[in-house]
Design a protein around this motif. Structure first.
Motif, short mmCIF file in Angstrom:
data_model
loop_
_atom_site.label_atom_id
_atom_site.label_comp_id
_atom_site.label_asym_id
_atom_site.label_seq_id
_atom_site.Cartn_x
_atom_site.Cartn_y
_atom_site.Cartn_z
N SER A 141 0.61 6.33 -14.16
CA SER A 141 1.24 5.62 -13.04
C SER A 141 2.47 4.88 -13.53
O SER A 141 2.55 4.47 -14.69
N PRO B 174 -2.89 3.01 -0.74
CA PRO B 174 -1.76 3.92 -1.02
C PRO B 174 -1.26 4.60 0.25
O PRO B 174 -2.02 4.87 1.18
N ALA C 268 8.15 9.89 -6.18
CA ALA C 268 6.77 10.08 -5.73
C ALA C 268 6.62 11.42 -5.02
O ALA C 268 5.63 12.14 -5.21
N GLN D 199 1.84 3.20 -3.83
CA GLN D 199 0.94 2.07 -3.58
C GLN D 199 1.70 0.76 -3.71
O GLN D 199 2.26 0.45 -4.76
N VAL E 3 -0.16 7.02 -9.39
CA VAL E 3 0.62 6.70 -8.19
C VAL E 3 1.91 6.03 -8.62
O VAL E 3 2.05 5.57 -9.77
N VAL F 49 2.73 12.48 -5.45
CA VAL F 49 1.76 11.40 -5.58
C VAL F 49 2.03 10.37 -4.49
O VAL F 49 3.09 10.35 -3.86
N GLN G 217 0.72 8.00 1.53
CA GLN G 217 1.04 9.36 1.09
C GLN G 217 2.12 9.96 1.98
O GLN G 217 2.06 9.84 3.20
#
Length: 269
Positions: free
Chosen positions: A142, A222, A168, A176, A72, A173, A224
Protein backbone atom coordinates in the motif's frame (compact mmCIF):
# COMPACT_ATOMS: atom_id res chain seq x y z
CA UNK A 1 14.64 23.98 34.98
CA UNK A 2 11.02 24.63 34.06
CA UNK A 3 8.72 21.70 33.39
CA UNK A 4 8.77 22.40 29.65
CA UNK A 5 12.57 22.24 29.61
CA UNK A 6 12.60 18.98 31.55
CA UNK A 7 10.02 17.49 29.22
CA UNK A 8 12.04 18.59 26.16
CA UNK A 9 15.29 17.12 27.57
CA UNK A 10 13.72 13.77 28.46
CA UNK A 11 11.92 13.37 25.13
CA UNK A 12 14.96 14.34 23.08
CA UNK A 13 17.07 11.85 25.05
CA UNK A 14 14.52 9.08 24.48
CA UNK A 15 14.18 9.98 20.82
CA UNK A 16 17.95 10.03 20.32
CA UNK A 17 18.31 6.62 21.98
CA UNK A 18 15.51 5.21 19.86
CA UNK A 19 17.05 6.70 16.73
CA UNK A 20 20.31 4.92 17.54
CA UNK A 21 18.41 1.66 17.96
CA UNK A 22 16.70 2.24 14.62
CA UNK A 23 20.07 2.88 12.96
CA UNK A 24 21.39 -0.42 14.32
CA UNK A 25 18.29 -2.24 13.01
CA UNK A 26 18.76 -0.64 9.57
CA UNK A 27 22.44 -1.65 9.55
CA UNK A 28 21.50 -5.22 10.50
CA UNK A 29 18.99 -5.33 7.62
CA UNK A 30 21.62 -4.13 5.15
CA UNK A 31 24.10 -6.73 6.43
CA UNK A 32 21.52 -9.52 6.24
CA UNK A 33 20.59 -8.52 2.68
CA UNK A 34 24.26 -8.45 1.70
CA UNK A 35 24.92 -11.93 3.12
CA UNK A 36 21.72 -13.59 1.90
CA UNK A 37 21.54 -11.61 -1.36
CA UNK A 38 17.80 -11.35 -0.78
CA UNK A 39 15.72 -8.24 -0.09
CA UNK A 40 14.11 -8.03 3.34
CA UNK A 41 10.51 -6.89 3.75
CA UNK A 42 11.04 -3.73 5.79
CA UNK A 43 7.36 -2.82 6.13
CA UNK A 44 6.86 -4.37 9.61
CA UNK A 45 10.25 -3.06 10.75
CA UNK A 46 9.42 0.45 9.52
CA UNK A 47 6.05 0.28 11.27
CA UNK A 48 7.76 -0.64 14.55
CA UNK A 49 10.25 2.23 14.18
CA UNK A 50 7.59 4.81 13.30
CA UNK A 51 5.43 3.71 16.24
CA UNK A 52 8.39 3.96 18.61
CA UNK A 53 9.25 7.42 17.28
CA UNK A 54 5.67 8.57 17.88
CA UNK A 55 5.80 7.39 21.49
CA UNK A 56 9.13 9.15 22.09
CA UNK A 57 7.67 12.35 20.62
CA UNK A 58 4.82 12.27 23.16
CA UNK A 59 2.01 11.56 20.70
CA UNK A 60 -1.01 9.72 22.13
CA UNK A 61 -2.61 7.94 19.20
CA UNK A 62 -6.16 6.68 18.92
CA UNK A 63 -7.10 4.55 15.90
CA UNK A 64 -10.63 4.16 14.56
CA UNK A 65 -11.87 2.14 11.60
CA UNK A 66 -10.11 -0.72 9.83
CA UNK A 67 -7.23 -0.43 7.34
CA UNK A 68 -7.74 -2.50 4.19
CA UNK A 69 -6.20 -5.96 4.28
CA UNK A 70 -5.28 -5.73 0.58
CA UNK A 71 -3.01 -3.15 -1.05
CA UNK A 72 -4.79 0.20 -1.43
CA UNK A 73 -3.91 3.79 -2.17
CA UNK A 74 -4.30 5.57 1.16
CA UNK A 75 -5.07 9.30 1.01
CA UNK A 76 -5.02 11.53 4.08
CA UNK A 77 -5.33 15.16 5.05
CA UNK A 78 -1.95 16.64 5.97
CA UNK A 79 -1.24 18.73 9.07
CA UNK A 80 2.38 18.21 10.09
CA UNK A 81 5.59 16.26 9.54
CA UNK A 82 4.45 14.19 12.54
CA UNK A 83 1.72 12.71 10.33
CA UNK A 84 4.48 10.50 8.88
CA UNK A 85 5.47 8.60 12.07
CA UNK A 86 1.83 8.53 13.24
CA UNK A 87 0.48 6.95 10.05
CA UNK A 88 3.60 4.91 9.33
CA UNK A 89 3.31 3.35 12.79
CA UNK A 90 -0.39 2.58 12.35
CA UNK A 91 -0.38 0.42 9.21
CA UNK A 92 2.24 -1.08 6.86
CA UNK A 93 2.63 1.26 3.90
CA UNK A 94 5.00 3.32 1.80
CA UNK A 95 4.79 7.09 1.58
CA UNK A 96 4.96 9.44 -1.34
CA UNK A 97 6.64 12.62 -0.15
CA UNK A 98 8.25 15.72 -1.59
CA UNK A 99 11.98 15.38 -2.13
CA UNK A 100 12.76 18.06 0.47
CA UNK A 101 11.56 15.78 3.28
CA UNK A 102 14.32 13.32 2.44
CA UNK A 103 16.87 15.98 3.43
CA UNK A 104 15.30 16.73 6.82
CA UNK A 105 17.23 15.56 9.88
CA UNK A 106 15.82 12.50 11.64
CA UNK A 107 12.42 12.38 9.90
CA UNK A 108 13.98 12.32 6.43
CA UNK A 109 16.33 9.54 7.46
CA UNK A 110 13.50 7.48 8.91
CA UNK A 111 11.45 8.05 5.75
CA UNK A 112 14.28 6.83 3.53
CA UNK A 113 14.77 3.70 5.64
CA UNK A 114 11.04 2.99 5.33
CA UNK A 115 11.23 3.02 1.53
CA UNK A 116 9.49 6.36 0.98
CA UNK A 117 8.91 7.32 -2.65
CA UNK A 118 10.20 10.86 -3.13
CA UNK A 119 8.86 13.18 -5.82
CA UNK A 120 10.59 16.25 -7.22
CA UNK A 121 8.05 19.01 -7.74
CA UNK A 122 7.72 20.48 -11.21
CA UNK A 123 9.54 19.41 -14.32
CA UNK A 124 6.72 17.11 -15.46
CA UNK A 125 7.55 14.46 -12.85
CA UNK A 126 3.92 13.69 -11.91
CA UNK A 127 3.56 10.99 -14.56
CA UNK A 128 6.78 9.32 -13.45
CA UNK A 129 5.62 9.39 -9.82
CA UNK A 130 2.22 7.97 -10.79
CA UNK A 131 3.90 5.06 -12.55
CA UNK A 132 6.09 4.35 -9.53
CA UNK A 133 3.06 4.40 -7.22
CA UNK A 134 1.15 2.02 -9.48
CA UNK A 135 4.15 -0.30 -9.69
CA UNK A 136 4.43 -0.38 -5.88
CA UNK A 137 0.70 -1.12 -5.53
CA UNK A 138 0.90 -3.92 -8.10
CA UNK A 139 3.84 -5.29 -6.14
CA UNK A 140 1.59 -5.83 -3.11
CA UNK A 141 2.40 -2.78 -0.98
CA UNK A 142 0.00 0.00 0.00
CA UNK A 143 1.06 3.59 -0.64
CA UNK A 144 -0.04 6.75 1.15
CA UNK A 145 -0.14 10.18 -0.43
CA UNK A 146 -1.24 13.59 0.84
CA UNK A 147 -3.38 14.85 -2.08
CA UNK A 148 -3.78 18.36 -0.65
CA UNK A 149 -0.20 18.93 -1.78
CA UNK A 150 0.69 20.88 1.37
CA UNK A 151 0.02 21.02 5.09
CA UNK A 152 -2.86 22.94 6.67
CA UNK A 153 -4.00 24.10 10.10
CA UNK A 154 -6.07 20.93 10.36
CA UNK A 155 -9.32 22.83 10.82
CA UNK A 156 -10.35 22.21 7.22
CA UNK A 157 -9.34 19.90 4.39
CA UNK A 158 -7.92 21.56 1.28
CA UNK A 159 -8.99 20.47 -2.24
CA UNK A 160 -7.48 17.18 -3.38
CA UNK A 161 -5.26 17.07 -6.47
CA UNK A 162 -6.36 14.03 -8.45
CA UNK A 163 -3.46 13.54 -10.89
CA UNK A 164 -1.49 11.08 -8.72
CA UNK A 165 -4.65 9.30 -7.55
CA UNK A 166 -4.98 7.91 -11.08
CA UNK A 167 -2.36 5.39 -9.95
CA UNK A 168 -5.12 3.53 -8.07
CA UNK A 169 -7.00 2.99 -11.33
CA UNK A 170 -3.78 2.00 -13.10
CA UNK A 171 -3.15 -0.68 -10.45
CA UNK A 172 -6.85 -1.61 -10.10
CA UNK A 173 -6.93 -1.01 -6.35
CA UNK A 174 -9.28 0.93 -4.09
CA UNK A 175 -8.67 4.34 -2.54
CA UNK A 176 -8.99 4.43 1.25
CA UNK A 177 -9.40 7.81 2.92
CA UNK A 178 -7.81 8.64 6.28
CA UNK A 179 -8.73 11.53 8.59
CA UNK A 180 -6.14 12.73 11.09
CA UNK A 181 -6.57 15.43 13.75
CA UNK A 182 -4.56 16.71 16.73
CA UNK A 183 -6.30 17.86 19.91
CA UNK A 184 -5.49 19.07 23.42
CA UNK A 185 -8.16 18.91 26.10
CA UNK A 186 -10.82 18.49 23.43
CA UNK A 187 -9.77 21.46 21.30
CA UNK A 188 -7.89 21.56 17.97
CA UNK A 189 -4.19 21.79 18.73
CA UNK A 190 -2.42 24.90 17.41
CA UNK A 191 1.13 23.62 17.95
CA UNK A 192 1.11 20.51 15.77
CA UNK A 193 0.41 22.20 12.39
CA UNK A 194 3.61 22.64 10.37
CA UNK A 195 2.70 25.41 7.96
CA UNK A 196 4.05 28.48 6.21
CA UNK A 197 7.76 29.17 6.59
CA UNK A 198 8.14 27.11 9.75
CA UNK A 199 11.30 24.99 10.01
CA UNK A 200 11.58 21.47 11.39
CA UNK A 201 14.48 22.38 13.69
CA UNK A 202 12.39 25.01 15.49
CA UNK A 203 9.01 23.25 15.30
CA UNK A 204 10.24 20.04 16.96
CA UNK A 205 11.37 21.62 20.28
CA UNK A 206 8.16 23.69 20.52
CA UNK A 207 6.10 20.54 20.21
CA UNK A 208 8.21 18.51 22.64
CA UNK A 209 8.11 21.15 25.39
CA UNK A 210 4.33 20.84 25.71
CA UNK A 211 2.24 18.10 27.36
CA UNK A 212 1.33 15.14 25.17
CA UNK A 213 -0.95 15.84 22.24
CA UNK A 214 -3.82 13.51 21.32
CA UNK A 215 -3.85 12.27 17.72
CA UNK A 216 -6.94 10.59 16.29
CA UNK A 217 -6.68 8.61 13.06
CA UNK A 218 -9.82 7.37 11.29
CA UNK A 219 -9.67 4.78 8.48
CA UNK A 220 -12.73 5.16 6.26
CA UNK A 221 -14.24 2.39 4.08
CA UNK A 222 -12.32 1.98 0.80
CA UNK A 223 -13.81 3.49 -2.38
CA UNK A 224 -13.44 1.46 -5.56
CA UNK A 225 -13.44 2.93 -9.03
CA UNK A 226 -15.46 1.25 -11.75
CA UNK A 227 -16.98 1.69 -15.17
CA UNK A 228 -19.85 3.72 -13.70
CA UNK A 229 -17.64 5.95 -11.50
CA UNK A 230 -15.00 8.32 -12.82
CA UNK A 231 -11.82 9.20 -10.99
CA UNK A 232 -13.14 12.72 -10.38
CA UNK A 233 -16.28 11.37 -8.70
CA UNK A 234 -14.30 9.02 -6.47
CA UNK A 235 -11.81 11.74 -5.49
CA UNK A 236 -14.64 14.12 -4.60
CA UNK A 237 -16.30 11.42 -2.50
CA UNK A 238 -13.07 10.59 -0.65
CA UNK A 239 -12.32 14.27 -0.02
CA UNK A 240 -15.78 14.82 1.47
CA UNK A 241 -15.38 11.69 3.60
CA UNK A 242 -11.98 12.77 4.92
CA UNK A 243 -13.25 16.29 5.68
CA UNK A 244 -16.32 14.90 7.42
CA UNK A 245 -14.10 12.59 9.45
CA UNK A 246 -11.98 15.53 10.67
CA UNK A 247 -15.10 17.43 11.76
CA UNK A 248 -16.40 14.33 13.54
CA UNK A 249 -13.12 13.89 15.42
CA UNK A 250 -13.27 17.44 16.75
CA UNK A 251 -16.91 17.00 17.79
CA UNK A 252 -16.20 13.74 19.61
CA UNK A 253 -13.13 15.08 21.43
CA UNK A 254 -15.07 18.23 22.46
CA UNK A 255 -17.91 16.10 23.84
CA UNK A 256 -15.44 13.94 25.78
CA UNK A 257 -13.73 17.01 27.23
CA UNK A 258 -17.09 18.43 28.27
CA UNK A 259 -18.12 15.16 29.90
CA UNK A 260 -14.88 15.00 31.86
CA UNK A 261 -14.77 18.72 32.68
CA UNK A 262 -15.54 18.06 36.34
CA UNK A 263 -12.58 15.71 36.71
CA UNK A 264 -8.89 16.67 36.99
CA UNK A 265 -7.18 16.69 33.61
CA UNK A 266 -4.35 14.17 33.47
CA UNK A 267 -1.54 14.85 31.06
CA UNK A 268 0.98 12.32 29.83
CA UNK A 269 4.55 13.44 29.63
Amino acid sequence: MAMGGIRLTVRLALFSAFLLTTALIAAACLLAESVSRRAINRAPIARFCFHGASRCLGLRIRLQGTPAARPVLFVSNHISWSDIPVLGGSVPLRFLSKAEVGRWPVIGWLARQAGTLFIVRGGGRAREARQEIASTLCGGQSVLIFPEGTTSTGLTVLPFHSRLLQAAADANVAIQGISIAYTRQGRPDHLAPFIGDDEFQSHLPRLLRQPAVDVTVVFHPPAQMGADRSLTEVVEQVQETVAGGVRQIYRERAIEAGRDAGEPVRQQA
